[in-house]
Design a protein around this motif. Structure first.
Motif, short mmCIF file in Angstrom:
data_model
loop_
_atom_site.label_atom_id
_atom_site.label_comp_id
_atom_site.label_asym_id
_atom_site.label_seq_id
_atom_site.Cartn_x
_atom_site.Cartn_y
_atom_site.Cartn_z
N UNK A 130 0.83 -1.19 0.00
CA UNK A 130 0.00 0.00 0.00
C UNK A 130 0.87 1.25 0.00
N UNK A 131 0.44 2.24 -0.75
CA UNK A 131 1.21 3.48 -0.78
C UNK A 131 1.11 4.23 0.54
N UNK A 132 -0.09 4.25 1.08
CA UNK A 132 -0.30 4.94 2.35
C UNK A 132 -0.89 3.93 3.33
N UNK A 133 -0.31 3.93 4.48
CA UNK A 133 -0.81 3.03 5.51
C UNK A 133 -0.87 3.80 6.82
N UNK A 134 -1.88 3.52 7.59
CA UNK A 134 -2.08 4.21 8.85
C UNK A 134 -1.03 3.76 9.85
N UNK A 135 0.08 4.50 9.90
CA UNK A 135 1.19 4.12 10.76
C UNK A 135 0.89 4.33 12.23
N UNK A 136 -0.20 5.03 12.55
CA UNK A 136 -0.51 5.30 13.95
C UNK A 136 -0.82 4.01 14.71
N UNK A 137 -1.20 2.98 13.97
CA UNK A 137 -1.63 1.76 14.64
C UNK A 137 -0.64 0.61 14.42
N UNK A 177 -9.71 4.86 13.97
CA UNK A 177 -9.36 4.04 12.81
C UNK A 177 -10.17 4.45 11.58
N UNK A 178 -11.38 4.97 11.81
CA UNK A 178 -12.18 5.48 10.69
C UNK A 178 -11.56 6.77 10.15
N UNK A 179 -11.19 7.69 11.04
CA UNK A 179 -10.70 8.99 10.58
C UNK A 179 -9.36 8.85 9.85
N UNK A 180 -8.45 8.04 10.40
CA UNK A 180 -7.10 7.96 9.85
C UNK A 180 -7.00 6.98 8.69
N UNK A 181 -8.13 6.48 8.22
CA UNK A 181 -8.14 5.68 6.99
C UNK A 181 -8.20 6.66 5.82
N UNK A 182 -7.18 6.63 4.93
CA UNK A 182 -7.13 7.59 3.84
C UNK A 182 -8.27 7.38 2.86
N UNK A 183 -8.57 6.12 2.58
CA UNK A 183 -9.71 5.81 1.70
C UNK A 183 -10.77 5.15 2.57
N UNK A 184 -11.89 5.83 2.71
CA UNK A 184 -12.97 5.34 3.57
C UNK A 184 -14.07 4.76 2.68
N UNK A 195 -0.64 18.56 0.94
CA UNK A 195 0.17 18.26 -0.23
C UNK A 195 0.09 16.76 -0.53
N UNK A 196 0.52 16.35 -1.74
CA UNK A 196 0.49 14.92 -2.06
C UNK A 196 1.30 14.07 -1.08
N UNK A 197 2.38 14.63 -0.55
CA UNK A 197 3.18 13.87 0.40
C UNK A 197 2.56 13.84 1.80
N UNK A 198 1.80 14.89 2.12
CA UNK A 198 1.13 14.96 3.43
C UNK A 198 -0.33 15.35 3.23
N UNK A 199 -1.11 14.45 2.70
CA UNK A 199 -2.52 14.79 2.45
C UNK A 199 -3.32 14.83 3.76
N UNK A 200 -4.40 15.58 3.72
CA UNK A 200 -5.30 15.59 4.86
C UNK A 200 -6.09 14.28 4.90
N UNK A 201 -6.32 13.81 6.13
CA UNK A 201 -7.15 12.62 6.31
C UNK A 201 -8.61 13.00 6.55
#
Length: 732
Positions: free
Chosen positions: A35-42, A497-504, A704-710
């Protein structure tokens, strides 16, 4: 020894946590693979506040030991059954008193007040009887009539000592040895004790239609003397009568009360489901619905006030009539409706002012509610988590109550000297009822009795019963607050876990509620216990202050009362502040997995950096949710009012006959509010979590693309956020 064992336990616990942490990290990396983006908080989690976790476990084990010891030494029968002067239970099965469940006082005139009566420390002989006397009689009259009719003795002897059966014994010796009471008066049982049957007829106090009686010592006494001896019992008997009628109302209307509560549950569930699609429209409908309902209430109160104005006796004040068990009396007073009208007008003005000056904030709050409804819709299991919290709280309350009862009933019977003489130096000293008659106490203090006082003992365990009760209370508060903290952290983890999922909802992990519950227990038991302990200590101090305030109500020291009032106010504020901080600290724990102190610090500074948003957006959201609770409980309450007052013609015949229609009505309203509160509490935790995540998102990402809003697109549009430019605009 203890330090070594605790240190070893901490080392073992840390080793297990590190092992679990490494295994969990490997699993998380496998899930993120590709995955390109993964919720690293968990991804990385570690056990937090291990020392507090170990202490918490030790305290729970000690609490179990305390309950076991209390169970071994306690006897609930000492609380359930009244106890006579010999320490025997009234009404206990398989004893001589099995059919004698009521306590009878030989001379109730010697009892000073109802507190003395209930605590069984009245200086007169107390016996277990099967029924209370139903007539006036004296031992002198009985002995005179006994020679002609044996039935007089047969009736009177049931109120004498069990082994006494000599009606020919001289009266002076009988009264000296207290073999029988000098008199009996018509009584009825209350709290399993015989109290005079007072009846007020045409403003005159009577007992069995008499205003005077013979006391068995050659004097004629007034029933007012009985009233003074049992001061306050009449009001308690009236309260018992009201309680009986209330119980009858519950027995006849429980089915309809249950239907009302089920309706409120369905309405609350439908309300939350509708929020997912029509949050804005629905909440504006709620707001204007509440305004219209309060406005109708103001008009109705004014109409009632105008109708009663000018009628005879309607201008009497509430203070003039005092407390009345029939609440319909108050509805006949114009002052009652004036008070209702003013209260509703103040509420209406507050609601309108909030909407006028905070209308933009209301729009943002509605956006948060929309996202909250989507989060709840994606994780529907969170709506039923309060059932788990309720069951755990019920278990804590039941264990605390049982332990408290067994502790209170621990010990052996303790007897003390009770004397009517104020200068008797032996008063309140312990005594032995078997040898008391041979002692010199009866000579120095004529009329004194060796009477059962309470249950206790001289052992180390019995001397520290009060301390153990305090420990029982403190641990109970700790467990209750831990249970609430566990629920808050679990729900916060699921919604984070819902909020920090980039694709909901594609990136939301499977079983988010169960996973969050497992993480909270596996890694953060110590942190939750730490926060719960801080809150429990403050609540414990507040309870002690309330107890001291109750004890000092009659004190005339204004300085002491003022100081106590200031302390109560300060600790009330401190408790609510700690509750607020704990709630946000648990959200940060569920996001980053840090310990309690670090999470509380991060949450505090994050909130301080967004203080206006916290003060306005969060509170407006709470206000809107409160309006939803008010609308649900109010609408169900109005429906219940029309039903129980037989104003619905279709089902008019189904309405049960009631003594007080307000009993089931208030039950339905209160139950509906609590049910709505249970559902909306989950919703409020969701909004609080999303709000804190939103503030963290604004600080850590720039769009930004490197730090998009969740943040979801709805909030993104309202707050004027631009992912491409990465610009941040403050909430206006």
């Amino acid at each position: 020894m203890w330090t070594t064992s605790v240190r070893d336990a901490i080392h073992v616990h840390s080793f297990i946590c590190n092992h679990i942490n490494k295994r969990h990290a490997r699993t998380a990396r496998r899930r993120c693979n590709g995955k390109k983006k993964c919720n690293s908080s968990f991804i990385l989690w570690g056990c937090t506040d291990v020392l507090c976790c170990v202490i918490f476990v030790i305290v729970i084990l000690g609490y179990i030991v305390l309950g076991t010891v209390a169970w071994m030494h306690g006897d609930p029968r000492k609380v359930v059954y009244p106890t006579d002067s010999y320490g025997q239970f009234c009404g206990q099965q398989e004893t001589p008193n099995a059919n004698k469940a009521i306590l009878f006082y030989f001379n109730i005139l010697q009892c000073a007040n109802p507190t003395v009566l209930i605590n069984l420390q009245c200086p007169t002989t107390q016996l277990c009887v099967s029924k209370c006397p139903d007539r006036f009689a004296t031992y002198i009259d009985m002995q005179y009539n006994y020679r002609r009719n044996k039935s007089y003795w047969e009736y009177y002897k049931q109120f004498c000592k069990q082994d006494f059966n000599n009606p020919d014994k001289p009266v002076s010796q009988v009264l000296r040895d207290e073999d029988c009471p000098s008199m009996i008066v018509p009584s009825r049982p209350f709290l399993q004790r015989c109290f005079p049957d007072f009846i007020t007829r045409n403003g005159t106090l009577t007992v069995a239609n008499q205003t005077s009686f013979k006391d068995g010592h050659g004097k004629t006494r007034s029933v007012i003397d009985l009233r003074e001896a049992a001061n306050g019992i009449t009001s308690l008997l009236d309260a018992k009568e009201v309680g009986t009628k209330i119980f009858e109302d519950y027995a006849s209307s429980w089915f309809w009360i249950l239907i009302g509560l089920v309706i409120s549950m369905l309405v609350s569930l439908i309300f939350i489901l509708l929020l997912r699609f029509t949050a804005g429209i629905l909440f504006w409908m709620v707001i204007f619905g509440v305004i219209a309902a309060v406005g109708y209430g103001i008009w109705h109160c004014y109409w009632e006030y105008s109708s009663l104005k000018g009628k005879p006796d309607s201008d009497i004040t509430i203070s003039d009539i005092g407390f009345q068990t029939d609440f319909r009396v108050y509805l006949q007073l114009s002052q009652t409706w004036l008070i209702f009208m003013i209260s509703l007008a103040v509420i209406e003005a507050i609601i309108i002012l909030v909407l006028i000056f905070l209308r933009n904030r209301v729009r943002i709050a509605i956006a948060l509610l929309k996202e909250g409804s989507k989060a709840v819709g994606c994780i529907m299991s969170t709506l039923f988590y309060p059932i788990i919290t309720f069951l755990l709280l019920a278990l804590c309350i039941a264990y605390w109550a049982v332990t408290a009862v067994f502790l209170a009933s621990s010990g052996d019977a303790v007897y003390k000297v009770m004397s009517t003489l104020p200068d008797c130096k032996y008063t309140n000293l312990t005594c032995d009822p078997e040898t008391f008659s041979q002692s010199n106490v009866t000579t120095l203090c004529p009329g004194s009795q060796c009477t059962f006082a309470f249950y206790g003992g001289e052992s180390l365990y019995h001397r520290y019963i009060f301390v153990l009760q305090l420990c029982n209370l403190l641990v109970f508060l700790w467990l209750v607050n831990f249970t609430i903290a566990l629920g808050q952290c679990t729900l916060a983890g699921a919604f984070a876990s819902y909020y920090w999922a980039l694709r909901k909802p594609e990136d939301i992990p499977p079983c988010p509620l169960g996973s969050s519950f497992g993480r909270a227990l596996r890694y953060h038991t110590g942190s939750l216990a730490f926060g719960a302990l801080i809150l429990s200590v403050v609540q414990f101090i507040r309870i002690i202050l309330e107890y001291l305030d109750h004890k000092l109500k009659g004190a005339h020291n204004a300085c002491t009362r003022f100081l106590l009032c200031c302390l109560k106010c300060c600790f009330w504020c401190l408790e609510h502040f700690i509750k607020f901080m704990n709630r946000n600290a648990y959200i940060m724990i569920s996001i980053y997995g840090k310990n309690f102190c670090a999470s509380a610090r991060d949450a505090f500074f994050l909130l301080m950096r967004n203080v206006m948003r916290v003060a306005v957006l969060d509170k407006v959201t709470d206000f809107l949710l409160f309006l939803g609770k008010l609308l649900i409980s109010g609408s169900v309450g109005v429906l219940a009012f029309f039903f129980f007052t037989r104003q619905i013609p279709v089902i008019q015949e189904e309405v049960p006959s009631l003594n007080y229609y307000w009993v089931p009505l208030l039950t339905v309203i209160f139950g509906s509010y609590m049910i709505a509160h249970g559902f909306f509490n989950v919703y409020a935790m969701c909004v609080d979590t999303l709000f804190l995540c939103f503030c963290e998102d604004l600080e850590r990402n720039d769009g930004s693309p490197s730090k998009p809003y969740y943040m979801p697109q709805g909030l993104h549009r309202i707050l004027n956020k631009n992912d491409q430019a990465g610009k941040k605009y403050a909430v206006s």
